[in-house]
Design a protein around this motif. Structure first.
Motif, PDB file in Angstrom:
ATOM      1  N   MET A   1       0.848  -1.191   0.000  1.00 39.07           N
ATOM      2  CA  MET A   1       0.000   0.000   0.000  1.00 39.07           C
ATOM      3  C   MET A   1       0.888   1.246   0.000  1.00 39.07           C
ATOM      4  O   MET A   1       1.823   1.354   0.786  1.00 39.07           O
ATOM      5  CB  MET A   1      -0.909   0.011   1.232  1.00 39.07           C
ATOM      6  CG  MET A   1      -1.849   1.193   1.281  1.00 39.07           C
ATOM      7  SD  MET A   1      -2.964   1.133   2.711  1.00 39.07           S
ATOM      8  CE  MET A   1      -1.797   1.397   4.051  1.00 39.07           C
ATOM      9  N   THR A   2       0.624   2.188  -0.895  1.00 34.82           N
ATOM     10  CA  THR A   2       1.377   3.425  -1.008  1.00 34.82           C
ATOM     11  C   THR A   2       0.629   4.557  -0.320  1.00 34.82           C
ATOM     12  O   THR A   2      -0.559   4.747  -0.546  1.00 34.82           O
ATOM     13  CB  THR A   2       1.620   3.784  -2.479  1.00 34.82           C
ATOM     14  OG1 THR A   2       2.307   2.708  -3.115  1.00 34.82           O
ATOM     15  CG2 THR A   2       2.441   5.046  -2.596  1.00 34.82           C
ATOM     16  N   THR A   3       1.335   5.296   0.514  1.00 39.16           N
ATOM     17  CA  THR A   3       0.743   6.437   1.203  1.00 39.16           C
ATOM     18  C   THR A   3       0.804   7.662   0.315  1.00 39.16           C
ATOM     19  O   THR A   3       1.770   7.864  -0.435  1.00 39.16           O
ATOM     20  CB  THR A   3       1.488   6.703   2.521  1.00 39.16           C
ATOM     21  OG1 THR A   3       1.411   5.536   3.331  1.00 39.16           O
ATOM     22  CG2 THR A   3       0.881   7.879   3.267  1.00 39.16           C
ATOM     23  N   SER A   4      -0.225   8.487   0.387  1.00 40.27           N
ATOM     24  CA  SER A   4      -0.243   9.736  -0.366  1.00 40.27           C
ATOM     25  C   SER A   4      -0.676  10.873   0.546  1.00 40.27           C
ATOM     26  O   SER A   4      -1.249  10.653   1.618  1.00 40.27           O
ATOM     27  CB  SER A   4      -1.192   9.634  -1.561  1.00 40.27           C
ATOM     28  OG  SER A   4      -2.530   9.483  -1.111  1.00 40.27           O
ATOM     29  N   ILE A   5      -0.403  12.095   0.114  1.00 41.89           N
ATOM     30  CA  ILE A   5      -0.773  13.283   0.871  1.00 41.89           C
ATOM     31  C   ILE A   5      -1.296  14.343  -0.086  1.00 41.89           C
ATOM     32  O   ILE A   5      -0.806  14.460  -1.218  1.00 41.89           O
ATOM     33  CB  ILE A   5       0.426  13.826   1.687  1.00 41.89           C
ATOM     34  CG1 ILE A   5       0.023  15.051   2.505  1.00 41.89           C
ATOM     35  CG2 ILE A   5       1.616  14.132   0.796  1.00 41.89           C
ATOM     36  CD1 ILE A   5       1.095  15.543   3.467  1.00 41.89           C
ATOM     37  N   THR A   6      -2.301  15.070   0.346  1.00 45.80           N
ATOM     38  CA  THR A   6      -2.834  16.181  -0.430  1.00 45.80           C
ATOM     39  C   THR A   6      -2.009  17.425  -0.154  1.00 45.80           C
ATOM     40  O   THR A   6      -1.851  17.832   1.001  1.00 45.80           O
ATOM     41  CB  THR A   6      -4.298  16.452  -0.053  1.00 45.80           C
ATOM     42  OG1 THR A   6      -5.047  15.254  -0.198  1.00 45.80           O
ATOM     43  CG2 THR A   6      -4.900  17.524  -0.955  1.00 45.80           C
TER      44      THR A   6
ATOM     45  N   PRO B   1       9.463   5.603  -1.282  1.00 44.19           N
ATOM     46  CA  PRO B   1      10.220   4.996  -0.183  1.00 44.19           C
ATOM     47  C   PRO B   1      11.513   5.764   0.043  1.00 44.19           C
ATOM     48  O   PRO B   1      12.022   6.444  -0.860  1.00 44.19           O
ATOM     49  CB  PRO B   1      10.494   3.569  -0.680  1.00 44.19           C
ATOM     50  CG  PRO B   1      10.428   3.670  -2.166  1.00 44.19           C
ATOM     51  CD  PRO B   1       9.396   4.722  -2.471  1.00 44.19           C
ATOM     52  N   THR B   2      12.030   5.674   1.239  1.00 46.57           N
ATOM     53  CA  THR B   2      13.330   6.270   1.527  1.00 46.57           C
ATOM     54  C   THR B   2      14.388   5.639   0.623  1.00 46.57           C
ATOM     55  O   THR B   2      14.289   4.468   0.253  1.00 46.57           O
ATOM     56  CB  THR B   2      13.691   6.028   3.001  1.00 46.57           C
ATOM     57  OG1 THR B   2      12.670   6.615   3.815  1.00 46.57           O
ATOM     58  CG2 THR B   2      15.025   6.642   3.365  1.00 46.57           C
TER      59      THR B   2
ATOM     60  N   LEU C   1      12.985  11.666   2.699  1.00 42.58           N
ATOM     61  CA  LEU C   1      12.040  11.609   3.804  1.00 42.58           C
ATOM     62  C   LEU C   1      12.298  10.272   4.494  1.00 42.58           C
ATOM     63  O   LEU C   1      11.919   9.214   3.999  1.00 42.58           O
ATOM     64  CB  LEU C   1      10.596  11.709   3.303  1.00 42.58           C
ATOM     65  CG  LEU C   1      10.239  13.031   2.605  1.00 42.58           C
ATOM     66  CD1 LEU C   1       8.797  13.003   2.124  1.00 42.58           C
ATOM     67  CD2 LEU C   1      10.487  14.236   3.512  1.00 42.58           C
ATOM     68  N   LEU C   2      13.006  10.320   5.608  1.00 45.76           N
ATOM     69  CA  LEU C   2      13.547   9.100   6.205  1.00 45.76           C
ATOM     70  C   LEU C   2      12.480   8.253   6.876  1.00 45.76           C
ATOM     71  O   LEU C   2      12.661   7.038   7.030  1.00 45.76           O
ATOM     72  CB  LEU C   2      14.655   9.466   7.200  1.00 45.76           C
ATOM     73  CG  LEU C   2      15.791  10.321   6.626  1.00 45.76           C
ATOM     74  CD1 LEU C   2      16.877  10.525   7.668  1.00 45.76           C
ATOM     75  CD2 LEU C   2      16.373   9.694   5.354  1.00 45.76           C
TER      76      LEU C   2
ATOM     77  N   LEU D   1       5.706   9.509   8.935  1.00 47.21           N
ATOM     78  CA  LEU D   1       5.846  10.582   9.918  1.00 47.21           C
ATOM     79  C   LEU D   1       5.923  11.934   9.226  1.00 47.21           C
ATOM     80  O   LEU D   1       5.275  12.909   9.647  1.00 47.21           O
ATOM     81  CB  LEU D   1       7.097  10.365  10.769  1.00 47.21           C
ATOM     82  CG  LEU D   1       7.456  11.508  11.731  1.00 47.21           C
ATOM     83  CD1 LEU D   1       6.382  11.682  12.792  1.00 47.21           C
ATOM     84  CD2 LEU D   1       8.826  11.278  12.375  1.00 47.21           C
ATOM     85  N   ALA D   2       6.718  12.014   8.162  1.00 46.92           N
ATOM     86  CA  ALA D   2       6.855  13.274   7.435  1.00 46.92           C
ATOM     87  C   ALA D   2       5.515  13.735   6.880  1.00 46.92           C
ATOM     88  O   ALA D   2       5.171  14.928   6.956  1.00 46.92           O
ATOM     89  CB  ALA D   2       7.877  13.114   6.306  1.00 46.92           C
TER      90      ALA D   2
END
Length: 409
Positions: A1-6, A21-22, A378-379, A383-384
């Motif tokens: 599953m890939t996380t996304s952000i608006t 991914p880092t 983004l390590l 969290l970031a």
């Protein structure tokens, strides 16, 4: 599953960014040898401290020192108490002295016969305990500058760290010409116990340093700088030049006496300068290395392994992030370094001493997030993203985190 952000675009519209991914960064298992590098580190204030403009620095020592241990774990040295640590922009001399002594104590705990405190830590010595506005012109002013330098050099030497002689706003004000620079720096170099780094900081980093080395003409200033180095080469470990001019650095590098290093301070052109031209290469003392330490370490490990093309590719992959963090007005680059440290969990809040966290606008910080994501820096991506979304929501910009499966449903 890939996380996304608006995330917002500059026109106010929103788009969804998938988190990468880092990068495949690995901490070194042995000393890095192909280049000598220092990352210029920032400081973290107490979350509940008075971090308003003009207030004395109130530092979160736990977070500040933990960040230095993190940088050392990637195999790089630390340049401390420099402009990245907000010298002249919030970090007063009292706090600077404590920073030097605390960082040196941390370095001493991990020093080895192969890697001394001076290899782990270099600290800036300047004259910022003086107010340039109150320093008199002429011999009295030059004497005050000399005394201020001596005080700070003594503090760094007592810590065991390498001395970096920083450029002085007070000297820029009172020096009548090149002869005053040569005389004052010559006195200091005759007195230091161990070879030092000379720092030439350009006006894009500090406008108060206009005319340094006695001239606004770069060629004339360079001739004075070269004369100083040639006369005192045995006391000069290296020079750090922060003019953001790769051609100038290459020419200066080729002219240095044997044994004197060129520590690049060019946060725009560091990939090619560190890579070199086949004959010479630059070592590094860079603010951007505090932001890209995992990638910088990976590149240096590739150089050590005899894979320069792979090393250069890694450095090139961070260039856009470096160009953005150091864009004009360049002296606010510290804001981006601190913001990325916060995103990566290295400080509890996005704050800076002197209120400098207001030095960049939201569009700049959103682009920084995008570029760090592209570079694999983004390590802890989740969290970031969480911190970025909270930051945007607090600013009145709707942002949410989701999986791509949710977005496509």
């Amino acid at each position: 599953m890939t996380t996304s952000i608006t995330l917002p675009l500059p026109d106010g519209s929103l788009e969804t960014l998938a988190l990468n991914p880092t990068g495949p960064w690995r901490k070194p298992t042995e000393l890095l040898r192909s280049r000598k590098v220092y990352a210029a580190a920032h400081v973290t204030p107490k979350v509940l401290g008075n971090n308003t403009p003009g207030a004395p620095a109130d530092i979160d020592w736990d977070s500040t020192l933990a960040f230095r241990r993190e940088l050392w774990s990637w195999g790089v040295g630390i340049a401390d108490a420099m402009d990245t640590a907000q010298r002249g922009m919030g970090l007063d001399w009292a706090a600077t002295q404590e920073l030097i002594s605390r960082s040196a104590a941390e370095a001493a705990n991990i020093a080895t016969p192969e890697r001394t405190v001076r290899d782990l830590l270099a600290c800036g010595a300047g004259t910022d305990q003086l107010d340039p506005a109150t320093v008199e012109a002429g011999e009295a002013g030059l004497a005050a500058v000399l005394a201020a330098y001596r005080e700070q050099i003594a503090a760094v030497e007592a810590s065991g760290a390498k001395v970096i002689i920083m450029a002085s706003r007070a000297l820029a004000k009172v020096a009548a010409g090149p002869e005053d620079y040569l005389a004052l720096y010559g006195t200091l170099l005759s007195e230091v116990k161990e070879p030092v780094v000379l720092h030439w900081l350009g006006t894009m980093f500090d406008p108060a340093l206009a005319g340094y080395w006695g001239s606004d003409d770069v060629a004339a200033a360079t001739a004075t700088f070269q004369q100083l180095i040639a006369t005192h080469a045995a006391k000069v470990d290296g020079v750090k030049v922060s003019l953001l001019d790769a051609g100038h650095e290459v020419a200066l590098r080729a002219s240095l006496p044997a044994g004197v290093r060129l520590y690049t301070g060019d946060d725009f052109n560091y990939p090619e300068l560190i890579d070199g031209d086949g004959e010479n290469y630059s070592d590094a003392l860079l603010g951007i290395f505090a932001a890209i330490a995992p990638a910088a370490s990976a590149a240096l490990q590739e150089y050590d392994a005899g894979r320069p093309a792979e090393a250069r590719a890694i450095l090139d992959s961070t260039r856009d992030l470096g160009l953005h963090i150091f864009e004009a007005p360049t002296y606010y680059y510290k804001t981006g370094v601190a913001f990325l440290a916060w995103l990566n969990g290295f400080q509890p809040g996005f704050q800076m001493i002197g209120g400098l966290h207001s030095g960049r606008d939201i569009n700049h910080l959103v682009k920084l997030f995008r570029l760090a994501n592209t570079a694999g820096l983004l390590l802890q991506p989740e969290l970031a993203a969480s911190r970025m979304a909270g930051f945007l929501n607090a600013a009145g910009i709707p942002s949410r985190i989701s999986s791509l499966e949710e977005v496509s449903a």
